[in-house]
Design an enzyme around this catalytic site. Sequence first.
Site, PDB file in Angstrom:
ATOM      1  CB  SER A 190      -0.863   0.003   1.263  1.00 37.80           C
ATOM      2  OG  SER A 190      -1.358   1.300   1.507  1.00 37.80           O
ATOM      3  CE1 TYR A 215      -3.624  -2.445   4.922  1.00 39.16           C
ATOM      4  CE2 TYR A 215      -2.854  -0.226   4.405  1.00 39.16           C
ATOM      5  CZ  TYR A 215      -3.426  -1.419   4.002  1.00 39.16           C
ATOM      6  OH  TYR A 215      -3.794  -1.594   2.692  1.00 39.16           O
TER       7      TYR A 215
HETATM    8  N1  LIG Z   1      -8.369  -0.898  -1.816  1.00 39.39           N
HETATM    9  C1  LIG Z   1      -7.300  -0.113  -1.747  1.00 39.39           C
HETATM   10  O1  LIG Z   1      -7.359   1.085  -2.067  1.00 39.39           O
HETATM   11  C2  LIG Z   1      -5.999  -0.670  -1.294  1.00 39.39           C
HETATM   12  C3  LIG Z   1      -4.910   0.209  -1.234  1.00 39.39           C
HETATM   13  C4  LIG Z   1      -3.670  -0.277  -0.861  1.00 39.39           C
HETATM   14  C5  LIG Z   1      -3.524  -1.626  -0.579  1.00 39.39           C
HETATM   15  N2  LIG Z   1      -4.603  -2.452  -0.600  1.00 39.39           N
HETATM   16  C6  LIG Z   1      -4.381  -3.858  -0.284  1.00 39.39           C
HETATM   17  O2  LIG Z   1      -5.030  -4.655  -1.229  1.00 39.39           O
HETATM   18  C7  LIG Z   1      -5.362  -5.925  -0.667  1.00 39.39           C
HETATM   19  C8  LIG Z   1      -6.823  -6.223  -0.938  1.00 39.39           C
HETATM   20  O3  LIG Z   1      -7.592  -5.247  -0.270  1.00 39.39           O
HETATM   21  P1  LIG Z   1      -9.073  -4.847  -0.710  1.00 39.39           P
HETATM   22  O4  LIG Z   1      -9.116  -3.374  -0.654  1.00 39.39           O
HETATM   23  O5  LIG Z   1      -9.445  -5.543  -1.935  1.00 39.39           O
HETATM   24  O6  LIG Z   1      -9.892  -5.383   0.564  1.00 39.39           O
HETATM   25  P2  LIG Z   1     -11.131  -6.391   0.718  1.00 39.39           P
HETATM   26  O7  LIG Z   1     -12.166  -6.097  -0.268  1.00 39.39           O
HETATM   27  O8  LIG Z   1     -11.497  -6.323   2.166  1.00 39.39           O
HETATM   28  O9  LIG Z   1     -10.486  -7.817   0.421  1.00 39.39           O
HETATM   29  C9  LIG Z   1      -9.598  -8.392   1.334  1.00 39.39           C
HETATM   30  C10 LIG Z   1      -9.484  -9.868   1.111  1.00 39.39           C
HETATM   31  O10 LIG Z   1      -8.551 -10.386   2.076  1.00 39.39           O
HETATM   32  C11 LIG Z   1      -9.162 -11.504   2.744  1.00 39.39           C
HETATM   33  N3  LIG Z   1      -8.659 -11.690   4.113  1.00 39.39           N
HETATM   34  C12 LIG Z   1      -8.738 -10.846   5.152  1.00 39.39           C
HETATM   35  N4  LIG Z   1      -8.217 -11.422   6.251  1.00 39.39           N
HETATM   36  C13 LIG Z   1      -7.790 -12.653   5.892  1.00 39.39           C
HETATM   37  C14 LIG Z   1      -7.190 -13.727   6.571  1.00 39.39           C
HETATM   38  N5  LIG Z   1      -6.940 -13.693   7.877  1.00 39.39           N
HETATM   39  N6  LIG Z   1      -6.890 -14.847   5.890  1.00 39.39           N
HETATM   40  C15 LIG Z   1      -7.161 -14.942   4.563  1.00 39.39           C
HETATM   41  N7  LIG Z   1      -7.781 -13.967   3.862  1.00 39.39           N
HETATM   42  C16 LIG Z   1      -8.081 -12.831   4.521  1.00 39.39           C
HETATM   43  C17 LIG Z   1     -10.631 -11.153   2.756  1.00 39.39           C
HETATM   44  O11 LIG Z   1     -11.405 -12.326   3.032  1.00 39.39           O
HETATM   45  P3  LIG Z   1     -12.798 -12.217   3.848  1.00 39.39           P
HETATM   46  O12 LIG Z   1     -13.819 -11.722   2.873  1.00 39.39           O
HETATM   47  O13 LIG Z   1     -13.041 -13.625   4.305  1.00 39.39           O
HETATM   48  O14 LIG Z   1     -12.564 -11.263   4.978  1.00 39.39           O
HETATM   49  C18 LIG Z   1     -10.805 -10.604   1.355  1.00 39.39           C
HETATM   50  O15 LIG Z   1     -10.908 -11.668   0.435  1.00 39.39           O
HETATM   51  C19 LIG Z   1      -5.006  -5.829   0.813  1.00 39.39           C
HETATM   52  O16 LIG Z   1      -3.739  -6.410   1.043  1.00 39.39           O
HETATM   53  C20 LIG Z   1      -4.953  -4.340   1.047  1.00 39.39           C
HETATM   54  O17 LIG Z   1      -4.112  -4.020   2.118  1.00 39.39           O
HETATM   55  C21 LIG Z   1      -5.835  -2.000  -0.950  1.00 39.39           C
END
Ligand SMILES: NC(=O)c1ccc[n+]([C@@H]2O[C@H](COP(=O)([O-])OP(=O)(O)OC[C@H]3O[C@@H](n4cnc5c(N)ncnc54)[C@H](OP(=O)(O)O)[C@@H]3O)[C@@H](O)[C@H]2O)c1
Length: 332
Positions: A190, A215
């Site tokens: 991130s 984070y």
């Molecule tokens: N969206 C952004 O702007 C952004 C920016 C920078 C970085 N990121 C990174 O991108 C990645 C995806 O984020 P997202 O925004 O798409 O979030 P999201 O929609 O909440 O998706 C997160 C995924 O991670 C899974 N997860 C959470 N805890 C877990 C665990 N203990 N074991 C296995 N799986 C787990 C969730 O499963 P469940 O549904 O079962 O909880 C879900 O499938 C993350 O690493 C986040 O830090 C996102």
Amino acid sequence: MSRIRPSLARGVDLALEGTVVLSFSRVGYALRSTVEGWEDVTALAGTGRRVLVTGANSGLGYATARAILAADGQACITVRTEEKGEQTLSALAHDLGRHIGEIRELASYDLLDLAELSSVHGFAQRWLDRGERLDAIVHNAGALFADREETVDGLERTYQIHVVAPFLLTSLLLPTLIADAPSRVISVTSGGMYAEPLDVTRVDSPTDYRGTVAYARAKRAQVTLTRQWARRFGGRGVGFHAAHPGWALTPGVESSLPGFRRLTGPILRDASQGADTIAWLALTPEVLEDGRLWHDRRPRLEHKVPWTRTDPAEAERLWDRVCRDAGTDPHV
Ligand SMILES: NC(=O)c1ccc[n+]([C@@H]2O[C@H](COP(=O)([O-])OP(=O)(O)OC[C@H]3O[C@@H](n4cnc5c(N)ncnc54)[C@H](OP(=O)(O)O)[C@@H]3O)[C@@H](O)[C@H]2O)c1
């Protein structure tokens, strides 16, 4: 093919990179993809490439899996329940306009909870037992937690989910990645990590827990480890990369950062735009510089301010600490 001169496209990219808001938002994606004339990620030669995506039932992980399937690759996704696995396959079939039976031939799911190291061991063992090929791992699963909690393994959960468990998974699947080289390991980090230096004594926020800081520390550690992996194992046909998606509207952002979502709503990327570089790293036949941090299909600086610069000795200490916490030594 660039639609305008490469030097001008580079100038636009650098001007965007000098800002945060424009670069991370949908504006950055729109300008870069247009002036650089990006080939759609789904048009890349993904045929047969077998990509493991963690946390693919939601947000960026789902968009990455969808892009890989749309490029005729194979997606092996991890979820935390059978129900989420089935729902995800159905959603992929619906979104890609394919029959569910067709999707099941190209995509599969398995259960993985990164908050339990025994789950990582179980998942990796099942993978190795099946003898499946592995062209890329996308370490995508992650979350931002408001409160400090320890996992069943006795580690702070932000640190375990983003750093220790993915490290263990890479270590356990490394023989397969080397055997199936050229292969890639991609960690979804991130831009938040630009705010935090690496400090191994505080990577698990022992006393001063704040969700956004924990984070950012974990994401900084992912980028540091990416370089370490590349330095130690890069010559064996496995490429190690980190990618930050900018700011994308996902269920994770909606639930953990509602204020940020309200403030930035109109300029957030959609999940496909956020996932573009992640899927591109998994699929592109281009030879890529190893151990780098990527954003919008280019390697980026790992530090935007001098006070976050990483001391090489601290990076070594991180590797040793994560090996200890994961109970593994990839060199062995
Ligand atoms: N969206 C952004 O702007 C952004 C920016 C920078 C970085 N990121 C990174 O991108 C990645 C995806 O984020 P997202 O925004 O798409 O979030 P999201 O929609 O909440 O998706 C997160 C995924 O991670 C899974 N997860 C959470 N805890 C877990 C665990 N203990 N074991 C296995 N799986 C787990 C969730 O499963 P469940 O549904 O079962 O909880 C879900 O499938 C993350 O690493 C986040 O830090 C996102």
